[in-house]
Design a protein around this motif. Structure first.
Motif, mmCIF file in Angstrom:
data_model
loop_
_atom_site.group_PDB
_atom_site.id
_atom_site.type_symbol
_atom_site.label_atom_id
_atom_site.label_comp_id
_atom_site.label_asym_id
_atom_site.label_seq_id
_atom_site.Cartn_x
_atom_site.Cartn_y
_atom_site.Cartn_z
ATOM 1 N N GLN A 30 -12.156 57.448 4.053
ATOM 2 C CA GLN A 30 -12.702 56.157 4.431
ATOM 3 C C GLN A 30 -14.155 56.073 3.981
ATOM 4 O OE1 GLN A 30 -10.867 53.746 5.696
ATOM 5 N NE2 GLN A 30 -9.038 55.023 5.893
ATOM 6 N N LEU A 31 -14.682 54.866 3.933
ATOM 7 C CA LEU A 31 -16.093 54.700 3.610
ATOM 8 C C LEU A 31 -16.937 55.513 4.602
ATOM 9 C CD1 LEU A 31 -16.512 52.678 1.273
ATOM 10 C CD2 LEU A 31 -17.697 51.192 2.889
ATOM 11 N N SER A 34 -16.091 61.091 5.795
ATOM 12 C CA SER A 34 -15.012 60.258 5.248
ATOM 13 C C SER A 34 -13.637 60.689 5.732
ATOM 14 C CB SER A 34 -15.034 60.305 3.721
ATOM 15 O OG SER A 34 -16.090 59.537 3.206
ATOM 16 N N ALA A 35 -13.503 61.952 6.088
ATOM 17 C CA ALA A 35 -12.245 62.500 6.584
ATOM 18 C C ALA A 35 -12.573 63.781 7.341
ATOM 19 C CB ALA A 35 -11.276 62.785 5.439
ATOM 20 N N ALA A 36 -11.628 64.264 8.114
ATOM 21 C CA ALA A 36 -11.832 65.499 8.861
ATOM 22 C C ALA A 36 -11.909 66.685 7.913
ATOM 23 C CB ALA A 36 -10.691 65.702 9.855
ATOM 24 N N ASP A 74 -19.147 74.140 10.730
ATOM 25 C CA ASP A 74 -18.655 73.224 11.769
ATOM 26 C C ASP A 74 -17.372 72.534 11.323
ATOM 27 O OD1 ASP A 74 -20.815 73.785 13.355
ATOM 28 O OD2 ASP A 74 -21.783 71.825 13.149
ATOM 29 N N ARG A 75 -16.464 72.328 12.270
ATOM 30 C CA ARG A 75 -15.327 71.445 12.062
ATOM 31 C C ARG A 75 -15.764 70.035 12.440
ATOM 32 N NH1 ARG A 75 -10.972 71.481 9.234
ATOM 33 N NH2 ARG A 75 -9.959 70.185 10.808
ATOM 34 N N VAL A 76 -15.487 69.075 11.571
ATOM 35 C CA VAL A 76 -15.868 67.694 11.852
ATOM 36 C C VAL A 76 -14.636 66.806 11.817
ATOM 37 C CG1 VAL A 76 -18.230 67.944 10.983
ATOM 38 C CG2 VAL A 76 -16.409 67.262 9.415
ATOM 39 N N ARG A 77 -14.657 65.764 12.597
ATOM 40 C CA ARG A 77 -13.564 64.799 12.617
ATOM 41 C C ARG A 77 -13.934 63.622 11.720
ATOM 42 N NH1 ARG A 77 -16.720 64.061 16.977
ATOM 43 N NH2 ARG A 77 -17.430 61.915 17.422
ATOM 44 N N GLN A 78 -12.950 62.874 11.294
ATOM 45 C CA GLN A 78 -13.235 61.657 10.537
ATOM 46 C C GLN A 78 -14.084 60.724 11.391
ATOM 47 O OE1 GLN A 78 -9.993 59.676 8.386
ATOM 48 N NE2 GLN A 78 -10.683 57.781 9.371
ATOM 49 N N GLY A 79 -15.138 60.195 10.818
ATOM 50 C CA GLY A 79 -16.012 59.276 11.518
ATOM 51 C C GLY A 79 -17.139 59.935 12.286
ATOM 52 N N THR A 100 -18.131 46.013 -3.912
ATOM 53 C CA THR A 100 -18.457 45.790 -2.506
ATOM 54 C C THR A 100 -17.256 46.193 -1.664
ATOM 55 O OG1 THR A 100 -19.940 43.955 -3.047
ATOM 56 C CG2 THR A 100 -19.187 44.121 -0.767
ATOM 57 N N ARG A 101 -17.512 47.001 -0.619
ATOM 58 C CA ARG A 101 -16.428 47.466 0.259
ATOM 59 C C ARG A 101 -16.872 47.366 1.711
ATOM 60 N NH1 ARG A 101 -14.263 47.250 -3.945
ATOM 61 N NH2 ARG A 101 -12.950 48.780 -5.028
ATOM 62 N N THR A 102 -15.916 47.067 2.582
ATOM 63 C CA THR A 102 -16.165 47.043 4.014
ATOM 64 C C THR A 102 -15.488 48.245 4.650
ATOM 65 O OG1 THR A 102 -16.322 44.633 4.064
ATOM 66 C CG2 THR A 102 -15.835 45.730 6.146
ATOM 67 N N SER A 103 -16.204 48.964 5.496
ATOM 68 C CA SER A 103 -15.717 50.218 6.057
ATOM 69 C C SER A 103 -14.554 49.998 7.019
ATOM 70 C CB SER A 103 -16.852 50.939 6.776
ATOM 71 O OG SER A 103 -16.356 52.116 7.396
ATOM 72 N N ARG A 104 -13.558 50.862 6.884
ATOM 73 C CA ARG A 104 -12.431 50.951 7.806
ATOM 74 C C ARG A 104 -12.458 52.306 8.505
ATOM 75 N NH1 ARG A 104 -12.810 46.378 6.998
ATOM 76 N NH2 ARG A 104 -11.382 44.976 5.898
ATOM 77 N N ASN A 105 -13.650 52.899 8.545
ATOM 78 C CA ASN A 105 -13.834 54.195 9.213
ATOM 79 C C ASN A 105 -13.983 53.917 10.713
ATOM 80 O OD1 ASN A 105 -14.393 56.873 9.820
ATOM 81 N ND2 ASN A 105 -15.839 57.130 8.120
ATOM 82 N N CYS A 106 -12.855 53.583 11.319
ATOM 83 C CA CYS A 106 -12.847 53.075 12.698
ATOM 84 C C CYS A 106 -12.315 54.143 13.664
ATOM 85 C CB CYS A 106 -11.988 51.826 12.794
ATOM 86 S SG CYS A 106 -12.443 50.547 11.584
ATOM 87 N N PRO A 107 -12.721 54.083 14.915
ATOM 88 C CA PRO A 107 -12.210 55.049 15.906
ATOM 89 C C PRO A 107 -10.693 54.972 16.010
ATOM 90 C CG PRO A 107 -14.102 53.845 16.774
ATOM 91 C CD PRO A 107 -13.720 53.182 15.502
#
Length: 226
Positions: free
Chosen positions: A44-45, A83-85, A143-148, A219-226
């Motif tokens: 994701q963005l 952008s991703a986990a 570190d382990r990270v989650r998307q977003g 141009t892009r709109t983010s869909r990096n949503c909870p």
């Protein structure tokens, strides 16, 4: 020649023959096929859900590299998200001066380097890079990270003087040495849609190494949503 001598020479001949055959097999066996990447993560963005950003490049930027600028409001200080986990393989400072010496942390306008940045391993050979953060990353190597998850804030450290996020997606299986170099860079995909940023228009930079045309801004709109 005694029976014992005959037996001994026979066994030595067999051993020598086996060694020759083994050497031939080892030196003439076909090379294993190159590894294939795992499924591309659902990248994701790297910004909060609903924010709209301009994607751009310039000659000498390396093909597929993206510079992000906010469409509305100030770019600097905005949140940068994973952008991703995945697992953070590097988080810190990297920049060099004109003479090749390391630049002091927080320096702006250096000859090269991401400045404050983060690299994430998403598995299957897939990596993302984030550069020019305003300050030290909010995550650490390992570190382990989650998307977003927030990695830091947009800034202008390292080889820039303008607030923006430098971003890359890489397929590390393209390089047998796994250096995450220029040849590993691929067109970024966000929410299943190719970014449209491919060529920087310069034959001097890879991995495409073609002279023009330069990819137009997107141009892009983010869909990096909870």
């Amino acid at each position: 020649m005694s029976a014992r001598s005959v037996y001994r020479w026979t066994m030595l001949s067999i051993i020598a023959g086996c060694a020759v055959v083994s050497y031939f097999v080892l030196t003439h066996r076909p090379s294993p096929p190159p590894p294939k990447p795992g499924p591309r993560p659902a990248f994701q963005l790297p910004f909060p859900c609903g924010e709209t950003w301009r994607l751009t490049t310039y000659p000498g930027h390396d093909d597929y590299d993206i510079d992000f600028f906010a469409v509305q409001g100030d770019t600097g200080g905005r949140s940068v998200l994973a952008s991703a986990a995945g697992t953070v393989t590097w988080a810190g400072w990297s920049a060099t001066l004109e003479n090749g010496a390391q630049a002091a942390p927080g320096t702006s306008g250096t000859r090269g380097g991401l400045g404050y940045g983060v690299i994430i391993d998403h598995g299957g050979g897939w990596f993302t890079e984030y550069g020019h953060l305003a300050a030290a990353p909010l995550v650490r190597t390992g570190d382990r990270v989650r998307q977003g998850q927030q990695l830091g804030q947009v800034g202008h450290t390292g080889s820039t003087t303008v607030d923006h996020l430098h971003y890359e997606q890489l397929d590390d299986t393209r390089d047998p040495k796994h250096t995450r170099g220029v040849q590993d860079k691929v067109e970024a995909v966000f929410d299943g849609v190719p970014s449209g940023i491919t060529s920087d228009g310069s034959a001097a930079t890879g991995p495409l190494r073609t002279a023009g045309p330069q990819s137009p801004d997107q141009t892009r709109t983010s869909r990096n949503c909870p």
